[in-house]
Design a protein around this motif. Structure first.
Motif, short mmCIF file in Angstrom:
data_model
loop_
_atom_site.label_atom_id
_atom_site.label_comp_id
_atom_site.label_asym_id
_atom_site.label_seq_id
_atom_site.Cartn_x
_atom_site.Cartn_y
_atom_site.Cartn_z
N ILE A 98 38.21 33.71 21.00
CA ILE A 98 37.34 32.76 20.31
C ILE A 98 38.05 31.42 20.19
O ILE A 98 37.45 30.35 20.37
N ASN A 99 39.34 31.47 19.88
CA ASN A 99 40.11 30.23 19.77
C ASN A 99 40.20 29.51 21.11
O ASN A 99 40.25 28.28 21.17
N ALA A 100 40.23 30.27 22.20
CA ALA A 100 40.25 29.65 23.53
C ALA A 100 38.95 28.89 23.79
O ALA A 100 38.96 27.82 24.41
N VAL A 101 37.83 29.45 23.34
CA VAL A 101 36.55 28.74 23.45
C VAL A 101 36.60 27.45 22.64
O VAL A 101 36.15 26.39 23.10
N VAL A 102 37.18 27.52 21.43
CA VAL A 102 37.32 26.33 20.60
C VAL A 102 38.18 25.28 21.31
O VAL A 102 37.84 24.08 21.34
N ASN A 103 39.26 25.71 21.91
CA ASN A 103 40.15 24.77 22.61
C ASN A 103 39.45 24.11 23.79
O ASN A 103 39.61 22.90 24.02
N SER A 104 38.66 24.90 24.54
CA SER A 104 37.92 24.32 25.67
C SER A 104 36.89 23.32 25.18
O SER A 104 36.73 22.23 25.75
N LEU B 256 29.51 16.05 20.41
CA LEU B 256 29.76 17.27 19.64
C LEU B 256 28.60 18.25 19.72
O LEU B 256 28.80 19.44 19.96
N GLU B 257 27.37 17.77 19.51
CA GLU B 257 26.23 18.68 19.47
C GLU B 257 25.98 19.35 20.82
O GLU B 257 25.50 20.49 20.87
N ASP B 258 26.29 18.67 21.91
CA ASP B 258 26.13 19.28 23.23
C ASP B 258 27.14 20.41 23.42
O ASP B 258 26.80 21.49 23.93
N VAL B 259 28.37 20.14 23.01
CA VAL B 259 29.40 21.18 23.10
C VAL B 259 29.04 22.35 22.18
O VAL B 259 29.15 23.52 22.56
N TRP B 260 28.60 22.04 20.97
CA TRP B 260 28.26 23.07 20.00
C TRP B 260 27.14 23.98 20.52
O TRP B 260 27.19 25.21 20.36
N GLU C 219 36.96 15.58 23.40
CA GLU C 219 37.92 14.50 23.57
C GLU C 219 37.72 13.76 24.89
O GLU C 219 38.17 12.63 25.04
N SER C 220 37.01 14.40 25.83
CA SER C 220 36.71 13.74 27.11
C SER C 220 35.41 12.96 27.05
O SER C 220 35.01 12.34 28.04
N GLY C 221 34.72 13.02 25.91
CA GLY C 221 33.52 12.20 25.74
C GLY C 221 32.22 12.95 25.60
O GLY C 221 31.17 12.33 25.38
N THR C 222 32.23 14.28 25.72
CA THR C 222 30.99 15.05 25.56
C THR C 222 30.60 15.06 24.08
O THR C 222 31.44 15.34 23.23
#
Length: 209
Positions: free
Chosen positions: A156-162, A173-177, A168-171
């Motif tokens: 789960i933490n690996a998913v958080v890190n990805s 937050l809501e899209d990543v979420w 941080e690359s510009g995507t």
């Protein structure tokens, strides 16, 4: 010595140190470099000699910043999890809170600090933060009956890190979420059947359902 602006000397020193640490965080975030005492004093509105009353050296300052930044992250995530209504919500709140902190720039600050701070202090602080962050997640997974708690928590933490790297690359937050929810929710639902997720997921960190 600066004029005392608090009821006691101890409270005055605590307030001044807090102001210096906040100024140091701001300067590090802006420049990516350790703040000089001259810049720190100017930002905090103090005379340069006053800074030495709180930090003996640049390394002492960085060590204090490590001790300040990392526990605050852990405390924020823990509060978000405590606000969740159940185990399922706690796991999603863990993920969401971490991603929100990244979006707010805290991860970039921690990364910058790790790159410039004293190796021993940063490494020790990073390990402590990692352990503190994973513990409430692992406890929740155990409550839900997950068989391999350690491995599941790390995944789960690996998913958080990805997701953090994407933000941080510009995507946005809501899209990543949205993508992270698609990955994590089915896993959680295996152990918490019948608990349907709200359409927009758990409340944002710091907000109650």
């Amino acid at each position: 010595m600066p004029r005392i602006s608090a009821p006691t000397v101890a409270l005055h020193r605590s307030a001044q140190q807090r102001a210096l640490l906040d100024a140091a965080r701001s300067l590090l975030a802006e420049t990516g470099r350790p703040p000089t005492f001259a810049a720190l004093a100017e930002r905090a509105g103090l005379a340069r000699p006053s800074v030495y009353q709180y930090f003996r050296s640049a390394e002492d300052l960085l060590r204090a910043m490590v001790e300040d930044v990392f526990p605050r992250w852990s405390a924020t995530v823990t509060r978000a999890m405590d606000d969740a209504p159940d185990g399922r919500g706690r796991i999603l709140a863990y993920v969401r809170a971490n991603l929100e902190l990244v979006a707010e720039g805290e991860h970039a600050l921690a990364t910058a600090l790790a790159s410039v701070g004293p190796a021993g202090a940063v490494a020790e602080g990073s390990r402590a933060m990692h352990d503190e962050l994973l513990q409430p997640l692992a406890d929740t997974l155990g409550t839900l009956g997950v068989s391999d708690v350690t491995r599941s928590a790390e995944l789960i933490n690996a998913v958080v890190n990805s997701g953090s790297r994407m933000i941080e690359s510009g995507t946005p937050l809501e899209d990543v979420w949205a993508s992270v929810q698609e990955l994590v929710t089915p896993f959680v639902d295996r152990f918490a059947p019948g608990l349907a997720a709200p359409a927009d997921g758990p409340p944002a960190a710091g907000q109650r359902a």
